[in-house]
Design an enzyme around this catalytic site. Structure first.
Site, PDB file in Angstrom:
ATOM      1  N   CYS A 367       2.912  -0.338   5.917  1.00  0.00           N
ATOM      2  CA  CYS A 367       2.600  -1.188   5.282  1.00  0.00           C
ATOM      3  C   CYS A 367       3.170  -1.744   4.055  1.00  0.00           C
ATOM      4  O   CYS A 367       3.608  -2.975   3.706  1.00  0.00           O
ATOM      5  CB  CYS A 367       0.882  -1.474   5.044  1.00  0.00           C
ATOM      6  SG  CYS A 367       0.285   0.155   4.727  1.00  0.00           S
ATOM      7  N   ARG A 396       3.744  12.504   8.538  1.00  0.00           N
ATOM      8  CA  ARG A 396       2.447  13.105   7.921  1.00  0.00           C
ATOM      9  C   ARG A 396       2.801  14.605   8.130  1.00  0.00           C
ATOM     10  O   ARG A 396       3.016  15.337   9.354  1.00  0.00           O
ATOM     11  CB  ARG A 396       1.398  12.597   8.660  1.00  0.00           C
ATOM     12  CG  ARG A 396       1.147  11.146   8.741  1.00  0.00           C
ATOM     13  CD  ARG A 396       0.607  10.356   7.634  1.00  0.00           C
ATOM     14  NE  ARG A 396       0.508   8.990   7.857  1.00  0.00           N
ATOM     15  CZ  ARG A 396      -0.257   8.330   8.418  1.00  0.00           C
ATOM     16  NH1 ARG A 396      -1.423   9.130   8.829  1.00  0.00           N
ATOM     17  NH2 ARG A 396      -0.245   7.131   8.685  1.00  0.00           N
ATOM     18  N   GLN A 414       4.120   3.789  15.330  1.00  0.00           N
ATOM     19  CA  GLN A 414       3.203   3.088  15.482  1.00  0.00           C
ATOM     20  C   GLN A 414       3.525   1.774  16.080  1.00  0.00           C
ATOM     21  O   GLN A 414       4.781   1.155  15.509  1.00  0.00           O
ATOM     22  CB  GLN A 414       2.323   2.869  13.975  1.00  0.00           C
ATOM     23  CG  GLN A 414       1.675   4.216  13.557  1.00  0.00           C
ATOM     24  CD  GLN A 414       1.069   3.616  12.091  1.00  0.00           C
ATOM     25  OE1 GLN A 414       1.909   3.417  11.145  1.00  0.00           O
ATOM     26  NE2 GLN A 414      -0.231   4.333  11.895  1.00  0.00           N
ATOM     27  N   ASP A 416       2.970  -1.057  15.085  1.00  0.00           N
ATOM     28  CA  ASP A 416       2.182  -1.625  13.517  1.00  0.00           C
ATOM     29  C   ASP A 416       2.792  -2.984  13.600  1.00  0.00           C
ATOM     30  O   ASP A 416       3.829  -3.523  13.947  1.00  0.00           O
ATOM     31  CB  ASP A 416       2.840  -0.800  12.594  1.00  0.00           C
ATOM     32  CG  ASP A 416       1.861  -0.649  11.455  1.00  0.00           C
ATOM     33  OD1 ASP A 416       0.810  -1.122  11.575  1.00  0.00           O
ATOM     34  OD2 ASP A 416       2.086   0.287  10.509  1.00  0.00           O
ATOM     35  N   HIS A 418       1.361  -6.490  10.348  1.00  0.00           N
ATOM     36  CA  HIS A 418       0.698  -6.795   9.304  1.00  0.00           C
ATOM     37  C   HIS A 418       0.666  -8.163   9.373  1.00  0.00           C
ATOM     38  O   HIS A 418       1.745  -8.849   9.203  1.00  0.00           O
ATOM     39  CB  HIS A 418       1.177  -6.104   7.815  1.00  0.00           C
ATOM     40  CG  HIS A 418       1.207  -4.818   8.146  1.00  0.00           C
ATOM     41  ND1 HIS A 418       2.298  -3.700   8.517  1.00  0.00           N
ATOM     42  CD2 HIS A 418       0.216  -3.918   7.670  1.00  0.00           C
ATOM     43  CE1 HIS A 418       1.732  -2.529   8.302  1.00  0.00           C
ATOM     44  NE2 HIS A 418       0.379  -2.377   7.899  1.00  0.00           N
ATOM     45  N   LYS A 501     -12.459  -0.874   8.568  1.00  0.00           N
ATOM     46  CA  LYS A 501     -11.575  -0.971   9.557  1.00  0.00           C
ATOM     47  C   LYS A 501     -12.509  -1.134  10.837  1.00  0.00           C
ATOM     48  O   LYS A 501     -13.839  -0.679  10.767  1.00  0.00           O
ATOM     49  CB  LYS A 501     -10.629  -0.049   9.848  1.00  0.00           C
ATOM     50  CG  LYS A 501     -11.275   1.559   9.924  1.00  0.00           C
ATOM     51  CD  LYS A 501     -10.244   2.632  10.089  1.00  0.00           C
ATOM     52  CE  LYS A 501     -10.803   3.836   9.743  1.00  0.00           C
ATOM     53  NZ  LYS A 501      -9.852   4.977  10.200  1.00  0.00           N
ATOM     54  N   HIS A 547      -4.227  -5.073   8.809  1.00  0.00           N
ATOM     55  CA  HIS A 547      -3.442  -3.970   9.662  1.00  0.00           C
ATOM     56  C   HIS A 547      -3.949  -3.999  10.880  1.00  0.00           C
ATOM     57  O   HIS A 547      -5.157  -3.776  11.208  1.00  0.00           O
ATOM     58  CB  HIS A 547      -3.396  -2.875   8.822  1.00  0.00           C
ATOM     59  CG  HIS A 547      -3.328  -2.967   7.304  1.00  0.00           C
ATOM     60  ND1 HIS A 547      -2.445  -2.204   6.597  1.00  0.00           N
ATOM     61  CD2 HIS A 547      -3.986  -3.505   6.286  1.00  0.00           C
ATOM     62  CE1 HIS A 547      -2.466  -2.489   5.552  1.00  0.00           C
ATOM     63  NE2 HIS A 547      -3.602  -2.965   5.287  1.00  0.00           N
TER      64      HIS A 547
END
Length: 685
Positions: A367, A396, A414, A416, A418, A501, A547
């Site tokens: 992000c 991670r 991901q 992902d 945004h 979320k 997100h």
């Protein structure tokens, strides 16, 4: 008059003093029989608890079942009680035992124990035999409350060192503490417990593992004794059967068998090497979601795998998640400058830990990068919403003991995206994200899922931002979840540090739950990065950020898919959709022509032209879990046909090549998911 308010809002009134069981009986005898314990004004109490005369209390009755299935609260209580029985049995067969913690889990329970000599699985029969004897004695669980000094002395008298430390340090703010006694066994415990040990209908010791006191690898090494328990033997048998089925579906085993991915110690734990077959599955999924992103007006972006430490300080990822991040990559020039100024090694180490040295970080989130793309130019309200999507890999540092196959890794990608929108657009944009998640699940045949809205914990200090913005974001998530038309739960403390979320928890075909897909509404990161757009009034306004990741991570999602489908992917995802098997060498020329026709139609068809017996070739095809085997002999060459063997329905007979191609292409184009329970030929599994 004693007044008892029930969860549905109704009130029961009694002229005399009553117990919890009396209240349950007043509602119904079957309810009283099924009730295990209760919560009175949010405090756990036993069935014989007497409600003070003239009191006004709220009460929640905890029953064995809810809507025909064992309730989570009841099973948790049963299993925690069984943990006490198990610990008592261990202490009876071992002379020296130190007890740590023994909590209930989703599918069982454990107790961390230190014994001399250590436990082995050879001890399991003796422990289980003693547990059965203790259950048959049916001695009640008696709650005892003590002042903290007395509680410490009790633990010292029992020579339970871990309990002494826990009371002294972990429960330092508690003025009183509770113990539960069963016969000679006494254990520090908050409770509650089942009314009688005979409520434990069936149990089984499962395994032994290593553990550390309070999870600290620098502390004492313990043994973690895992077990499970149910109200009936039938429930236990069903659970054990499901575990056996889960072993057959283990994605780590199937992934190796099917050649989908590889994990190499020289590369590193939790870092996945995708082989050509696994890469194909992953690419198909990416192409699938990308087509829907284009339909919804997303723009594809690409960003670096690292970023300056300052970026993640601004976003809050550093230091909020510092323990799960890789160490910063220090800027060499800045390090040399500090060293030349006389900074000692110890001081440099502290500065590195505190993030005071300039450097870079392997990105833990995508992000912040997308935020800087948004912020790279002036935006107008006419431009919004802006939807930026990326298959972005993040890193991670998971603990080595927590890493497992594809579902818990150190580097993952991901799907992902945004979205940056006006406050008025939030509702529609969140609905668009949820519609995308629903499309993903429907296409994969994952129809059994629940929705969870993660909210902030008002008592926690980890959340950043204006409380008023949090209220707006949480309300937007609630309204979006309601729009889905499915029941949803709200869970305090499950929000990200920057916003609430919506999570999707999917049940696979053998009933296991997986958290897949998430949507988050964020009013806070736009503030931290001072994002803006020009409104219709020509003034600067703050955008809202959303997100979303329908798959969650490609690694985890594919791991779940492997187990959900037991390695038998739908045709459109299968790396090898079919294999041509020749009956004899006489048919090879025609078989190769058929293979080329099918490949020209976009089908992934291989050929087995070896001079092996047909039965052996079929067995190999079954072992490789192929959707279709296409058998060709001399007669097929004469008639222009191919004999099809369906993974689920067995032999379909001979049909023309044109019909075969049309049938297979149709299944691919429609992304058909055929369920294993429809399978006719069970021996093919």
């Amino acid at each position: 008059m004693t007044s008892v308010k029930l969860p549905d809002g109704s009130v029961k009134e009694f002229e005399e003093q009553v117990t919890v069981k009396d209240v349950a009986k007043s509602i119904g005898r079957s309810l009283a029989k099924a009730t295990l314990w209760a919560e009175v004004d949010d405090q756990p109490v036993k069935l014989d608890y007497e409600i003070p005369a003239g009191a006004e209390v709220s009460m929640k009755l905890i029953t064995k079942t809810r809507e025909g299935t064992p309730s989570d609260e009841a099973l948790s209580t049963l299993r925690h009680s069984c943990a006490h029985v198990m610990a008592r049995a261990v202490m009876r067969i071992k002379d020296k035992c130190q007890l740590a913690f023994g909590p209930a889990l989703e599918n069982g329970f454990y107790y961390d124990i230190k014994c001399e000599p250590p436990l082995t699985e050879d001890d399991f029969p003796a422990i289980e035999k003693e547990m059965k004897r203790l259950i048959e004695l049916d001695e009640p669980f008696e709650r005892i409350v003590k002042e903290r000094d007395d509680a410490i002395q009790i633990c010292k008298d029992m020579q339970q060192e871990f309990k002494v430390e826990h009371v002294t340090e972990g429960l330092a703010d508690d003025e009183t503490l509770s113990f539960y006694q069963q016969g000679e066994f006494l254990d520090l415990c908050r409770g509650p417990h089942i009314p009688t040990p005979k409520t434990i209908g069936a149990f089984k010791l499962m395994s032994l593992a290593g553990a550390y006191w309070k999870g600290d690898q620098d502390r004492e090494q313990l043994q973690r004794l895992y077990a499970t328990a149910f109200f009936t033997q039938k429930e236990l048998d069903a659970h054990l059967e499901a575990l056996e089925e889960a072993k057959k579906r283990d994605h780590r085993v199937l992934g190796r068998k099917l050649g989908l991915f590889h994990i190499d110690e020289m590369v590193g734990q939790g870092l996945i090497l995708w082989t050509p077959k696994g890469a194909f599955v992953r690419q198909q999924l990416q192409d699938f979601i990308s087509s829907h992103l284009r339909r919804q007006g997303y723009d594809q972006v690409f960003t670096p795998h690292i970023g300056k430490l300052e970026l993640y300080k601004t976003s809050g990822h550093f230091p909020y998640y510092q323990d799960s991040q890789y160490p910063a990559l220090v800027d060499r020039e800045h390090l040399a400058k500090l060293a030349s100024e006389g900074c000692t090694c110890g001081e440099l180490s502290n500065k590195m830990s505190d993030g005071e040295i300039e450097g870079y970080l392997l990105r833990p989130m995508n992000c912040p990068h997308h935020i800087k793309i948004y912020d790279s130019q002036q935006r107008s309200y006419r431009d919004l919403p802006i939807r930026l999507a990326e298959f972005g890999t993040v890193y991670r540092y998971e603990q080595s003991g927590e890493i497992g196959g594809l579902t818990r890794v150190r580097g993952f990608t991901q799907d992902d995206a945004h979205l940056f929108c006006t406050p008025e657009q939030v509702g529609d944009e969140v609905k668009g994200c949820l519609e995308l998640v629903k499309t993903v699940f429907a296409t994969m045949g994952m129809d059994d899922y629940s929705v969870r809205v993660g909210l902030r914990d008002p008592d926690s200090g980890k959340y950043v931002g204006d409380p008023e913005n949090w209220d707006k974001a949480e309300q937007a998530c609630r309204e979006a979840a309601q729009w889905l038309g499915k029941p949803f739960t709200e869970e305090a403390g499950e929000a990200a540090f920057y916003g609430p979320k919506i999570d999707f928890v999917v049940k696979d075909c053998i009933g296991r739950s997986w958290q897949l897909g998430t949507v988050q509404v964020d009013y806070n990161l736009p503030v931290r990065f001072d994002l803006s757009y020009n409104g219709a009034d020509n003034q600067a306004h703050r955008p809202v950020m959303i997100h979303r990741a329908p798959f969650g991570s490609m690694e985890r999602f594919i791991g779940v898919l492997i187990e959900h489908f037991a390695g038998t992917f739908p045709m459109w995802l299968a790396p090898e959709q079919g294999r041509i098997l020749t009956v004899s060498n006489k048919a090879e020329g025609y078989a190769r022509e058929v293979q080329e026709q099918m490949k020209s139609s976009g089908l992934r068809i291989t050929g087995d032209y070896r001079s092996e017996k047909l039965g052996a070739k079929i067995r190999e095809g079954r072992f490789d879990l192929l959707p279709y085997l296409l058998i060709i002999g001399p007669r097929d060459a004469e008639n222009g046909t191919v004999s099809i063997r369906d993974r689920y329905k067995g032999d379909l007979g001979a049909i023309s090549v044109t019909e075969a191609i049309a049938m297979l292409v149709d299944e691919v184009d429609n992304k058909t998911v055929r369920k294993r329970e429809d399978e006719d030929d069970k021996d093919d599994a």
